[in-house]
Design a protein around this motif. Structure first.
Motif, short mmCIF file in Angstrom:
data_model
loop_
_atom_site.label_atom_id
_atom_site.label_comp_id
_atom_site.label_asym_id
_atom_site.label_seq_id
_atom_site.Cartn_x
_atom_site.Cartn_y
_atom_site.Cartn_z
N PHE A 158 -7.26 -14.96 -24.65
CA PHE A 158 -5.92 -14.69 -24.14
C PHE A 158 -5.97 -13.81 -22.90
N ILE A 159 -6.86 -12.82 -22.90
CA ILE A 159 -6.99 -11.94 -21.74
C ILE A 159 -7.49 -12.73 -20.53
N LYS A 160 -8.42 -13.67 -20.74
CA LYS A 160 -8.87 -14.51 -19.63
C LYS A 160 -7.71 -15.34 -19.08
N ASN A 161 -6.88 -15.87 -19.99
CA ASN A 161 -5.70 -16.64 -19.55
C ASN A 161 -4.77 -15.76 -18.72
N ILE A 162 -4.56 -14.53 -19.19
CA ILE A 162 -3.64 -13.62 -18.50
C ILE A 162 -4.19 -13.25 -17.12
N ASN A 163 -5.48 -13.02 -17.02
CA ASN A 163 -6.06 -12.70 -15.71
C ASN A 163 -5.88 -13.85 -14.73
N ASN A 164 -6.04 -15.08 -15.23
CA ASN A 164 -5.84 -16.25 -14.38
C ASN A 164 -4.38 -16.34 -13.94
N ALA A 165 -3.46 -16.12 -14.89
CA ALA A 165 -2.03 -16.19 -14.57
C ALA A 165 -1.63 -15.06 -13.63
N LYS A 166 -2.18 -13.87 -13.83
CA LYS A 166 -1.83 -12.73 -12.98
C LYS A 166 -2.21 -12.99 -11.53
N MET A 198 3.89 -24.47 -15.03
CA MET A 198 2.57 -24.44 -15.65
C MET A 198 2.50 -23.21 -16.56
N LYS A 199 2.51 -23.45 -17.86
CA LYS A 199 2.54 -22.35 -18.82
C LYS A 199 1.16 -22.12 -19.43
N ILE A 200 0.84 -20.86 -19.60
CA ILE A 200 -0.42 -20.48 -20.24
C ILE A 200 -0.10 -19.66 -21.48
N GLN A 201 -0.97 -19.77 -22.48
CA GLN A 201 -0.74 -19.03 -23.73
C GLN A 201 -1.29 -17.62 -23.58
N SER A 237 3.11 -17.52 -27.90
CA SER A 237 3.73 -16.91 -26.72
C SER A 237 3.16 -17.55 -25.47
N PHE A 238 4.05 -18.05 -24.61
CA PHE A 238 3.64 -18.73 -23.39
C PHE A 238 4.41 -18.15 -22.21
N ILE A 242 5.05 -10.92 -14.31
CA ILE A 242 3.87 -10.05 -14.15
C ILE A 242 3.96 -8.87 -15.09
N MET A 243 5.14 -8.28 -15.19
CA MET A 243 5.32 -7.14 -16.11
C MET A 243 5.08 -7.57 -17.55
N ALA A 244 5.55 -8.78 -17.90
CA ALA A 244 5.38 -9.26 -19.27
C ALA A 244 3.90 -9.47 -19.61
N VAL A 245 3.14 -10.09 -18.69
CA VAL A 245 1.73 -10.33 -18.98
C VAL A 245 0.93 -9.03 -18.97
N ASN A 246 1.35 -8.05 -18.16
CA ASN A 246 0.67 -6.75 -18.18
C ASN A 246 0.87 -6.06 -19.52
#
Length: 360
Positions: free
Chosen positions: A62-70, A159-162, A167-168, A297-301
């Motif tokens: 999930f953290i890898k996904n978030i880094n990609n999305a960020k 384009m949604k990431i988990q 949670s997407f 961005i705030m949500a993924v952080n």
């Protein structure tokens, strides 16, 4: 009870084997620093450790996904910031050329050339790429979103990431929403639903909804005609009212800049004045999109902080369950070693010579 020689031998063999087995287990714990090296050591704790490790690996992904999305969202935010800045610059130029005191045919012609550069820069921002993917093309990340005329060739896909269980988060914002104002209230465009399908049945329903939605949007686009009301239809707070024909609230950023450029070249003071309100609405449209990106961005952080804490908690739980106490293990090794030596010393006394030894 009669103790036969075989019974004594079996008892000695069993005790020595048990002591050696205990010594082997303790030596393995000392070498690995783990109390649990196989499930049979502690089945309940082993199950909990495996569950904690499974959750830890999931959170790491999930953290890898978030880094990609960020990286995608932050690049989008940077691009939208630049777009907002050039629109503010265009508004400054429009203000300077909106009256005869500071503007004339020559200055407006010069300003028109700068607006042309602003327009080209807006097209370049719309065609920004991060790596090999276009940022504002929706699902069509390999297709150039805009041509020089401002026509959009992407789609409105998110384009949604988990980022967590069930949670997407959408990592992009479609270019037609930001640059052309399509998909905002009142224009008839239907946006994709926010909920992400998680089951087979949900996926089938989502596919049917997407087919119907795309057909409806194609019909709306075929019948779409961008119109603009007179200057009296602008609100006093600087925002443009809804389109008098379609009721749409969005504006086409490229059309606004191109219209301002045409007014400046034609020395049309009234057209320049009308472009001020359109520029205000275009800036508000970009700011709205940028705020949406910022909220993601705030949500993924926040999600990343929670995941990192969960990883630490899982490591702590697994450590408490499976890690060996080094001092206790060494103490048990010394104790078991003494027991083994005592067993070996007493074994010879238990297995006494038999009668056959005296008949030789």
């Amino acid at each position: 009870m009669r103790i036969a020689d075989k019974m004594a031998f079996n008892q000695v063999n069993q005790n020595v084997g048990k002591n050696r087995s205990d010594m082997s287990d303790l030596q393995n714990q000392a070498a690995t620093q783990k109390r649990i090296n196989k499930p049979s050591d502690d089945p309940l704790s082993a199950a909990r450790v495996l569950a904690a490790r499974t959750e830890e690996h999931g959170n790491s992904q999930f953290i890898k996904n978030i880094n990609n999305a960020k990286s995608f969202l932050e690049f989008s935010d940077q691009s939208l910031g630049e777009l907002s800045d050039i629109l503010v610059r265009a508004k400054e130029l429009a203000i300077s050329q909106s009256n005869d005191a500071s503007g004339n045919a020559e200055t407006r012609m010069v300003t028109a050339s700068e607006i042309e550069q602003v327009y080209n820069q807006a097209v370049q921002i719309g065609n920004r790429k991060l790596g090999e993917r276009y940022v504002f093309a929706g699902y069509k990340t390999q297709t150039t979103p805009f041509d020089h005329a401002g026509n959009y060739f992407g789609d409105d896909g998110d384009m949604k990431i988990q980022t967590h269980k069930d949670s997407f988060v959408a990592m992009n914002i479609p270019g037609n929403k930001v640059f052309t104002g399509r998909g905002l209230d009142g224009d008839g465009i239907v946006r994709p639903r926010y909920e992400t399908p998680t089951t087979v049945q949900d996926v089938k329903e989502f596919q049917q909804e997407e087919i119907q939605r795309q057909q409806k949007n194609e019909d709306v686009e075929r019948n779409y005609l961008m119109t603009r009301g007179p200057a009296s239809e602008f609100q006093g707070n600087g925002k443009h009212k809804q389109d008098p024909v379609t009721g749409a609230q969005g504006v086409n950023v490229f059309a606004v800049l191109k219209g301002m450029e045409t007014s400046l070249k034609a020395n049309d003071k009234q057209g320049v004045q009308e472009s001020l309100d359109l520029l205000d609405q275009a800036i508000s449209q970009v700011v709205l999109a940028r705020s949406e990106v910022g909220s993601r961005i705030m949500a993924v952080n926040n999600t990343m902080d929670s995941l990192q804490k969960a990883i630490v908690d899982n490591k702590t739980t697994a450590s408490q369950l499976e890690d060996a106490d080094a001092f206790q293990v060494i103490s048990d090794i010394n104790k078991t070693d003494s027991t083994l030596k005592a067993t070996l010393e007493t074994s010879g006394k238990l297995i006494q010579p038999s009668l056959l030894d005296f008949l030789r």
